[in-house]
Structure formats: C-alpha cells, structure tokens
Write an enzyme that holds these catalytic residues in place. Structure first.
Site, PDB file in Angstrom:
ATOM      1  N   LYS A  45      -2.789  -5.468  -4.278  1.00  0.00           N
ATOM      2  CA  LYS A  45      -3.277  -4.715  -3.119  1.00  0.00           C
ATOM      3  C   LYS A  45      -4.719  -4.307  -3.386  1.00  0.00           C
ATOM      4  O   LYS A  45      -5.072  -4.011  -4.532  1.00  0.00           O
ATOM      5  CB  LYS A  45      -2.406  -3.475  -2.882  1.00  0.00           C
ATOM      6  CG  LYS A  45      -2.931  -2.575  -1.762  1.00  0.00           C
ATOM      7  CD  LYS A  45      -1.922  -1.539  -1.322  1.00  0.00           C
ATOM      8  CE  LYS A  45      -1.925  -0.242  -2.088  1.00  0.00           C
ATOM      9  NZ  LYS A  45      -3.198   0.497  -2.103  1.00  0.00           N
TER      10      LYS A  45
ATOM     11  N   ASP B 157      -1.921  -2.449  -7.425  1.00  0.00           N
ATOM     12  CA  ASP B 157      -3.267  -2.098  -6.943  1.00  0.00           C
ATOM     13  C   ASP B 157      -4.344  -2.686  -7.847  1.00  0.00           C
ATOM     14  O   ASP B 157      -4.262  -2.548  -9.082  1.00  0.00           O
ATOM     15  CB  ASP B 157      -3.441  -0.571  -6.976  1.00  0.00           C
ATOM     16  CG  ASP B 157      -3.267   0.063  -5.608  1.00  0.00           C
ATOM     17  OD1 ASP B 157      -3.457  -0.629  -4.584  1.00  0.00           O
ATOM     18  OD2 ASP B 157      -2.934   1.268  -5.579  1.00  0.00           O
TER      19      ASP B 157
ATOM     20  N   ASP C 233      -2.673   2.780  -7.903  1.00  0.00           N
ATOM     21  CA  ASP C 233      -3.658   3.407  -8.793  1.00  0.00           C
ATOM     22  C   ASP C 233      -3.558   4.931  -8.697  1.00  0.00           C
ATOM     23  O   ASP C 233      -4.278   5.658  -9.397  1.00  0.00           O
ATOM     24  CB  ASP C 233      -5.083   2.893  -8.533  1.00  0.00           C
ATOM     25  CG  ASP C 233      -5.559   3.140  -7.124  1.00  0.00           C
ATOM     26  OD1 ASP C 233      -4.786   3.677  -6.305  1.00  0.00           O
ATOM     27  OD2 ASP C 233      -6.719   2.797  -6.818  1.00  0.00           O
ATOM     28  N   SER C 234      -2.601   5.427  -7.877  1.00  0.00           N
ATOM     29  CA  SER C 234      -2.254   6.847  -7.909  1.00  0.00           C
ATOM     30  C   SER C 234      -1.688   7.208  -9.282  1.00  0.00           C
ATOM     31  O   SER C 234      -1.502   8.391  -9.577  1.00  0.00           O
ATOM     32  CB  SER C 234      -1.249   7.187  -6.801  1.00  0.00           C
ATOM     33  OG  SER C 234      -0.167   6.264  -6.818  1.00  0.00           O
TER      34      SER C 234
ATOM     35  N   GLU D 184      -8.236  -2.126  -1.332  1.00  0.00           N
ATOM     36  CA  GLU D 184      -8.614  -1.250  -0.227  1.00  0.00           C
ATOM     37  C   GLU D 184      -9.826  -1.797   0.511  1.00  0.00           C
ATOM     38  O   GLU D 184     -10.718  -2.380  -0.111  1.00  0.00           O
ATOM     39  CB  GLU D 184      -8.943   0.151  -0.777  1.00  0.00           C
ATOM     40  CG  GLU D 184      -7.761   0.820  -1.464  1.00  0.00           C
ATOM     41  CD  GLU D 184      -8.084   2.213  -2.004  1.00  0.00           C
ATOM     42  OE1 GLU D 184      -9.225   2.716  -1.797  1.00  0.00           O
ATOM     43  OE2 GLU D 184      -7.189   2.806  -2.629  1.00  0.00           O
TER      44      GLU D 184
ATOM     45  N   GLU E 166      -3.036   4.265   5.880  1.00  0.00           N
ATOM     46  CA  GLU E 166      -2.887   5.600   5.281  1.00  0.00           C
ATOM     47  C   GLU E 166      -3.594   6.662   6.117  1.00  0.00           C
ATOM     48  O   GLU E 166      -4.780   6.531   6.449  1.00  0.00           O
ATOM     49  CB  GLU E 166      -3.447   5.593   3.844  1.00  0.00           C
ATOM     50  CG  GLU E 166      -3.344   6.962   3.174  1.00  0.00           C
ATOM     51  CD  GLU E 166      -3.483   6.935   1.656  1.00  0.00           C
ATOM     52  OE1 GLU E 166      -3.512   5.829   1.073  1.00  0.00           O
ATOM     53  OE2 GLU E 166      -3.533   8.037   1.075  1.00  0.00           O
TER      54      GLU E 166
HETATM   55  O1  KIV Z   1      -2.048   4.203  -5.122  1.00  0.00           O
HETATM   56  C1  KIV Z   1      -1.141   4.444  -4.302  1.00  0.00           C
HETATM   57  O2  KIV Z   1      -0.137   5.090  -4.628  1.00  0.00           O
HETATM   58  C2  KIV Z   1      -1.284   3.949  -2.942  1.00  0.00           C
HETATM   59  C3  KIV Z   1      -0.283   4.395  -1.935  1.00  0.00           C
HETATM   60  C4  KIV Z   1      -0.360   5.829  -1.679  1.00  0.00           C
HETATM   61  C5  KIV Z   1      -0.345   3.597  -0.683  1.00  0.00           C
HETATM   62  O3  KIV Z   1      -2.176   3.216  -2.667  1.00  0.00           O
END
Ligand code: KIV
Length: 274
Positions: free
Chosen positions: A123, A93, A54-55, A125, A192
């Site tokens: 994934k 994510d 989600d980056s 969090e 992280e």
């Molecule tokens: O969203 C993302 O890019 C991440 C990584 C930095 C682990 O969760």
C-alpha cells in the site's frame, strides 16, 4: 448475502476475493497487524485483510507520527505477520521515503517487501504523484492498494489530523485521484477521514473496492488500527474508532494480580514447581 457467505468464506483471501466481495456486496473486514501472535488471532477470527500499517510507528514504537518507520522495519513486521496467517491477505505499507522519489524506488521497495516478507500486496499513500509508481509495480506483478484522504505521511503538510476533502476543490482532486489510481491498476483503495457522502460517491464510481476508516458506512470495507479496536491504546480517541474490548484494563488487572501473587509468594504454588 450475509457476511458468512461466499465469497467471504474462501480458505485463502486473494485480491480476486476482495473484488468478488465488492461485486457481491459483502463488506470486507480489515485490521492492522504487526506481529505473529496477533496476526494468528486476527486471522483465526476471520479478518479478510491484515494491513501491516506504518501505524506500527505509533502503536509499536511510540513515535508521534508514522514518518520514522523504515523499510527494514516494515519488512520485519511483515515477516512476523505472514508467519501467523492461514487465510488473510497481507498488505504492507511502503513507509515514508521509500517511494516519494523516483517511481523505480517504489518498485525496488515493493520488490523487497514481496521477496523478503512473503507479503501479498503493498500500500502507498497519495494520488497523481504516485500513479507512475503504481503502474510500474502493477506491471511487475505486485498488487497495490492506494490510500487517499487523510494520508498520515503528509501530516506536516496538513498540520492537523482533521477531516480532509470537506471543500469542493479538495473533494474534486480526491475524485480524480481515485480514478487515476484505479486506472493505474490499484486493486483496492483506502479512504481515510473524509465525509461519508464523498466516500459513498467515490465507492459507487469505482469498480475496485474501497476500504474506509472514518469514511462512513458506504465503503466496501472498513479498516481500524487493531490497537484502537481492542482498546490497547486508549490515549487516541477519534470518533471513528469503535472499541470492541478494553484490553488495556484487562492487561493491567491481570498483571496487577501477577505482581501481587509474586509479592505474597502465592505464585508459584506446588503444582507450578518441580
Ligand atoms: O498505517 C495504517 O495503519 C493505515 C491504516 C490506518 C489505513 O494506513
């Protein structure tokens, strides 16, 4: 065993492969990907796991945090990435708001990601608050990667992007959450921005692989945001990023040349015309 050796050289990386890599002591290479063309290149270069992070909110959409990302947007990016790969495992994510409510919401979101994007895993969090959701997804046959330490979806709770779990209280909580996520069925865990010693200890205490970002060299694998690794987004300079290229400079130089060729009519030439 070198990084080129079994089990890293499989034609298709699965969750089983990453477990075998941990067991054999072969480090797992993970990078983020958000689009078809980049996914093709990263896959070709041998990246084991492509994380549709989600980056994307930051590097693709220009948002300050990851919070604005929607499930539909994540699915779109995931679809593009899945079309580009032959070998890599694609993990997607779950965005902020898609799983923090009832555990069944997480399951519904994960099913959409798997069904509509053809992703291989999701994934999410957090620790204790998401373990029930993890159990439900795993029971439904969806592989889940956990994420502890600095979890960017909680940035307004933390108020800062500084290293997490430096104090013993938070470190103990992280140790317990890591065990919980393993017991709930996660196949891997991102750690992280936590102290390297703590990441090493957690890695040794778990049977599933850990993937570090700003967590030292003793995790079972490493992940970076590909835009950081390639030097595309250089306004973000944390010390855990290593730049493997300066594509920002390469692109600005190349495009500067194009602009100048257009201006002086040296592009297109006879060969490039009909
Ligand atoms: O969203 C993302 O890019 C991440 C990584 C930095 C682990 O969760």
């Amino acid at each position: 065993m070198g990084a080129e050796a079994f089990p890293a050289n499989v034609p298709r990386v699965t969750t089983k492969t990453v477990q075998e890599m941990k067991d054999a002591g072969v480090p797992i290479a993970v990078l983020t990907a958000y689009d078809y063309t980049s996914a093709r290149l990263l896959d070709r270069a041998g990246v084991d796991v492509l994380l549709v992070g989600d980056s994307a909110a930051n590097v693709m959409a220009g948002h300050e945090t990851t919070l604005p990302m929607t499930l539909d947007q994540m699915i779109y990016h995931a679809q593009c990435v899945v079309r580009g790969i032959d070998r890599s495992l694609v993990v997607v994510d779950l965005p902020f708001g898609a799983y923090q409510g009832k555990p069944t919401e997480a399951l519904d979101a994960a099913i959409r990601v798997m069904k509509e994007a053809g992703a291989h895993a999701v994934k999410l969090e957090g620790g204790a608050p998401v373990t029930e959701a993890v159990e439900q997804m795993v029971t439904a046959g969806i592989p889940v990667m956990g994420h502890l330490g600095l979890t960017p979806q909680s940035i307004y709770d933390y108020g800062t992007y500084q290293v997490r779990a430096r104090d013993e209280g938070e470190a103990d909580e992280l140790r317990a959450d890591a065990k919980r996520l393993e017991e709930a069925g996660c196949f891997a865990l991102v750690l992280e921005k936590i102290p390297a010693d703590l990441a090493a200890e957690v890695t040794a205490s778990l049977s599933i692989p850990t993937i570090g970002i700003g967590a030292g060299d003793q995790t079972d694998g490493q992940v970076l945001v590909s835009h950081d690794a390639l030097g595309l987004s250089t306004d973000f300079e944390p010390r855990f990023v290593r730049r493997y290229a300066r594509l920002d400079e390469a692109i600005v130089d190349a495009i500067g040349e194009y602009v100048s060729d257009v201006r002086d009519r040296s592009f297109p030439d006879d060969e490039e015309s009909y």
